[in-house]
Design an enzyme around this catalytic site. Structure first.
Site, mmCIF file in Angstrom:
data_model
loop_
_atom_site.group_PDB
_atom_site.id
_atom_site.type_symbol
_atom_site.label_atom_id
_atom_site.label_comp_id
_atom_site.label_asym_id
_atom_site.label_seq_id
_atom_site.Cartn_x
_atom_site.Cartn_y
_atom_site.Cartn_z
ATOM 1 N N VAL A 94 4.361 1.282 8.666
ATOM 2 C CA VAL A 94 3.417 0.221 8.293
ATOM 3 C C VAL A 94 4.112 -0.977 7.660
ATOM 4 O O VAL A 94 3.878 -2.115 8.060
ATOM 5 C CB VAL A 94 2.300 0.785 7.380
ATOM 6 N N SER A 142 -4.126 2.358 5.854
ATOM 7 C CA SER A 142 -4.891 3.442 5.241
ATOM 8 C C SER A 142 -5.736 4.203 6.258
ATOM 9 O O SER A 142 -5.689 5.439 6.318
ATOM 10 C CB SER A 142 -5.823 2.886 4.158
ATOM 11 N N TYR A 169 3.582 5.889 -0.410
ATOM 12 C CA TYR A 169 2.278 5.234 -0.428
ATOM 13 C C TYR A 169 1.794 5.165 1.011
ATOM 14 O O TYR A 169 2.329 4.417 1.819
ATOM 15 C CB TYR A 169 2.372 3.816 -1.021
HETATM 16 C C1 LIG Z 1 0.685 -0.744 2.721
HETATM 17 C C2 LIG Z 1 1.040 0.573 3.286
HETATM 18 C C3 LIG Z 1 0.052 1.443 3.764
HETATM 19 C C4 LIG Z 1 -1.407 1.121 3.641
HETATM 20 O O1 LIG Z 1 -1.744 0.017 4.406
HETATM 21 P P1 LIG Z 1 -3.067 -0.820 4.052
HETATM 22 O O2 LIG Z 1 -3.111 -1.856 5.110
HETATM 23 O O3 LIG Z 1 -2.916 -1.353 2.679
HETATM 24 O O4 LIG Z 1 -4.201 0.113 4.174
HETATM 25 C C5 LIG Z 1 0.454 2.615 4.340
HETATM 26 N N1 LIG Z 1 1.752 2.943 4.438
HETATM 27 C C6 LIG Z 1 2.732 2.136 3.995
HETATM 28 C C7 LIG Z 1 4.147 2.546 4.146
HETATM 29 C C8 LIG Z 1 2.404 0.931 3.387
HETATM 30 O O5 LIG Z 1 3.374 0.142 2.921
#
Ligand SMILES: *Cc1c(COP(=O)(O)O)cnc(C)c1O
Length: 439
Positions: free
Chosen positions: A242, A112, A138
């Site tokens: 991520v 995030s 997301y």
């Molecule tokens: C989980 C996720 C995030 C956010 O990461 P957090 O560690 O929960 O803040 C961002 N991008 C993707 C693709 C994710 O799966």
């Protein structure tokens, strides 16, 4: 069940604001790909806490690295003084991420804060106010990262003023009935030429597999063609790795399957192996924008940085990307075999150890959210942990630790197939799942 007491204490003490629960999971320990519930029952962890526990639980390399980071603790931050683990981590990320020569790394705590920083710094450095992203994406749970996300779970949240969302290329539920993605590319091209002028767009956020949107693998060639389109307008491509980055999909980076090199890459989750750390790797002309532009006190703390270094070193030394390719293949094949007679399994897809199983209604192929909810509950009863994702809440998501064994992959596939079968046969009641909202 002895885990009840811990789960009840959780209910009394911890706010639901940050809970996304699917069954009453209360964990007292773990080792490798196994979670241990209070009372001692073992569960096969096919989620790894949404991919964060990339090396599984209590990995010796992690324990050593964290212990060393603390044994001679070089401060607690990178803001007003530097430290060896943070610098070494940045150097390592630069080395293992393809891209231009002149780049810099930013270290954060979470996907995030990293995505939020990108969403702030790219418009600031380029002077362009628009951002493009995909519906279903997301990118995080903070105001700034939510404002460039397109996930249905965040529908009530204010979006960035200059945000334009476009559909993600989904071969299973394609835009304008065109699984190749051509029609969607034409749509984006049209937007850039008209209502969303390409020369006003700072960047385009993309996941190389749309994870929380439904573990969707884009059609071959789509992202590389999109990146060419972006380059034409000087739009920076932001690859959010991520969840699916760092070995999970069988290559170090998921974008390497797509034959393009993003301008900016974002890492999180598995980077820390369970400790909070994230990173942005991007061009210096963006990343040098201004000092003190995006910082939090514990950014670059040597303990999290040491853990991340151990993760990267272990992925490379133990060939975990190749291993994920192999175990993921077994997992996917076994799921396909074991659920071949199950009409509710609409699609099985993924790369390496990022796998989605889309559940549909037998009658008409419509998304089957109820079955997904009952399947993950049944799987927990049978001894495996995984959750579901998707704009329609109907895609089982598997992102197990990269160290999953072949035997565990086979066991996991059996439990998953059995869970779908049992849930479809009505073995989980509405009452069982009533208190678990999921998403
Ligand atoms: C989980 C996720 C995030 C956010 O990461 P957090 O560690 O929960 O803040 C961002 N991008 C993707 C693709 C994710 O799966």
């Amino acid at each position: 069940m002895t885990s009840t007491s811990l789960y009840k204490r959780d209910g009394a003490a911890l706010s639901p604001l940050q809970k996304l629960r699917f069954f009453p999971l209360a964990v007292s320990g773990g080792a490798g790909s196994v979670l241990i519930e209070e009372g001692g029952r073992e569960l096969l962890d096919l989620s790894a806490s949404w991919g964060a526990a990339s090396l599984g639980h209590s990995h010796p390399a992690m324990r050593t690295a964290i212990d060393q980071g603390l044994a001679n603790q070089a401060g607690a931050s990178i803001l007003s003084g530097t430290n060896e683990p943070a610098v070494k981590l940045a150097e390592t990320l630069l080395k293992l991420t393809p891209g231009a020569n002149d780049r810099r790394v930013w270290l954060g705590h979470s996907g995030s804060d990293a995505n939020e920083t990108v969403a702030r710094v790219v418009p600031a450095a380029t002077g362009r106010s628009r951002i493009m992203a995909f519906s279903g994406a997301y990118h995080g749970g903070t105001q700034g990262s939510m404002s460039v996300s397109g996930h249905t779970a965040q529908e009530g949240v204010a979006k960035s003023d200059g945000l334009t969302l476009v559909p993600y290329p989904d071969p299973f539920r394609p835009f304008e009935d065109d699984p190749s993605g051509e029609a969607l590319l034409a749509h984006i091209e049209h937007l850039l030429a008209t209502s969303c002028p390409g020369d006003e767009v700072a960047c385009f956020f993309m996941e190389p597999i749309q994870a929380d949107g439904g573990l969707i693998v884009p059609p071959a060639g789509f992202l590389s063609r999109l990146s060419k389109l972006c380059a034409h307008y000087g739009i920076l491509t932001i690859c959010d790795e991520v969840k699916v980055g760092l070995g999970r999909t069988g290559l170090m980076h998921c974008f390497e399957h797509e034959n393009f090199v993003p301008d900016i890459v974002v890492f999180g989750k598995g980077l820390g192996g369970g400790l909070p750390i994230s990173a942005i790797v991007g061009p210096s002309w963006i990343m040098d924008h201004a000092p003190a532009f995006s910082m939090q006190t514990l950014h670059g703390n040597p303990v999290s940085a040491s853990a991340a270094l151990a993760v990267l070193t272990t992925i490379q030394a133990d060939n975990l990307a190749a291993r994920a390719q192999n175990t993921g293949g077994i997992l996917m094949d076994e799921i396909a075999r074991a659920s071949a007679q199950q009409p509710e399994v609409g699609d099985i897809r993924g790369r390496g150890l990022a796998i989605g199983v889309e559940l549909v209604k037998n009658e008409n192929g419509a998304p089957n959210a109820e079955l997904a909810q009952k399947t993950v509950y049944r799987a927990w009863q049978l001894g495996a942990v995984f959750y579901y994702v998707g704009m329609n809440s109907n895609v089982l998501e598997l992102t197990p630790p990269l160290i999953l064994t072949e035997a565990e992959a086979k066991t996991g596939a059996q439990i998953l197939a059995q869970s779908i079968q049992d849930a479809a046969a009505g073995l989980v009641s509405d009452e069982d799942v009533a208190e678990f909202a999921g998403w």
